[in-house]
Motif scaffolding. Structure first.
Motif, mmCIF file in Angstrom:
data_model
loop_
_atom_site.group_PDB
_atom_site.id
_atom_site.type_symbol
_atom_site.label_atom_id
_atom_site.label_comp_id
_atom_site.label_asym_id
_atom_site.label_seq_id
_atom_site.Cartn_x
_atom_site.Cartn_y
_atom_site.Cartn_z
ATOM 1 N N GLU A 139 2.094 6.020 -5.078
ATOM 2 C CA GLU A 139 0.766 5.835 -4.485
ATOM 3 C C GLU A 139 -0.287 5.644 -5.574
ATOM 4 O OE1 GLU A 139 0.253 5.349 -1.267
ATOM 5 O OE2 GLU A 139 2.359 5.732 -0.854
ATOM 6 N N ALA A 140 -0.246 6.481 -6.607
ATOM 7 C CA ALA A 140 -1.257 6.398 -7.671
ATOM 8 C C ALA A 140 -1.180 5.060 -8.406
ATOM 9 C CB ALA A 140 -1.074 7.550 -8.649
ATOM 10 N N LEU A 141 0.017 4.614 -8.742
ATOM 11 C CA LEU A 141 0.165 3.383 -9.513
ATOM 12 C C LEU A 141 -0.143 2.131 -8.692
ATOM 13 C CD1 LEU A 141 3.370 4.306 -11.528
ATOM 14 C CD2 LEU A 141 1.061 3.999 -12.445
ATOM 15 N N THR A 142 0.247 2.138 -7.422
ATOM 16 C CA THR A 142 0.003 0.938 -6.613
ATOM 17 C C THR A 142 -1.419 0.885 -6.080
ATOM 18 O OG1 THR A 142 0.943 1.993 -4.629
ATOM 19 C CG2 THR A 142 2.431 0.639 -5.982
ATOM 20 N N GLU A 143 -1.993 2.022 -5.716
ATOM 21 C CA GLU A 143 -3.360 2.023 -5.197
ATOM 22 C C GLU A 143 -4.385 1.742 -6.291
ATOM 23 O OE1 GLU A 143 -4.192 5.468 -2.817
ATOM 24 O OE2 GLU A 143 -2.610 4.980 -1.392
ATOM 25 N N SER A 144 -4.070 2.149 -7.525
ATOM 26 C CA SER A 144 -4.994 1.897 -8.636
ATOM 27 C C SER A 144 -4.915 0.448 -9.108
ATOM 28 C CB SER A 144 -4.681 2.821 -9.807
ATOM 29 O OG SER A 144 -3.438 2.466 -10.397
ATOM 30 N N GLY A 145 -3.867 -0.260 -8.706
ATOM 31 C CA GLY A 145 -3.695 -1.642 -9.112
ATOM 32 C C GLY A 145 -2.950 -1.808 -10.424
ATOM 33 N N ARG A 146 -2.552 -0.706 -11.045
ATOM 34 C CA ARG A 146 -1.804 -0.806 -12.310
ATOM 35 C C ARG A 146 -0.446 -1.452 -12.083
ATOM 36 N NH1 ARG A 146 -1.418 4.251 -15.885
ATOM 37 N NH2 ARG A 146 -0.807 2.636 -17.342
#
Length: 113
Positions: free
Chosen positions: A55-62
């Motif tokens: 969630e953190a990596l995909t939602e941040s766009g990284r």
């Protein structure tokens, strides 16, 4: 991170192997189960992530949800060269641990896990 550093980080994990599949993709496995992969050109990569990291990596766009494997919480990155080697190595350790935890007790013992 370079493809050689990625390879070294993956294969340095207990019981890790690498197979060439789907043309020229490098697929890293533990106990016959995938935990990471690089594209044929060696520039893109993907790995199994925890629910929170996904969630953190995909939602941040990284990163982006990995094609065909997003449902299983795999994250895809387009360019390996721009990534911090230590950070990616840490993600790979976690991916390895997530997959290794699903192995049988006998398999984990064989790999010293």
């Amino acid at each position: 991170m370079t493809p050689a550093e990625f390879d070294k980080a993956c294969l340095g994990l207990p019981g890790a192997t690498m197979d060439v599949q789907w043309g020229d993709d490098h697929v890293y496995k533990v106990g016959g189960k995938m935990f990471a992969a690089t594209g044929a050109a060696g520039t893109s990569f993907s790995f199994k992530a925890s629910d929170i990291a996904f969630e953190a990596l995909t939602e941040s766009g990284r990163g982006k949800p990995a094609p065909y494997l997003a449902r299983a919480r795999w994250v895809w990155f387009e360019d390996m060269a721009g990534m911090d080697a230590a950070e990616v190595a840490d993600w790979l350790k976690t991916a390895h641990a997530l997959i290794a935890a699903k192995l049988t007790r006998k398999q984990r013992a064989e790999f010293g896990l």
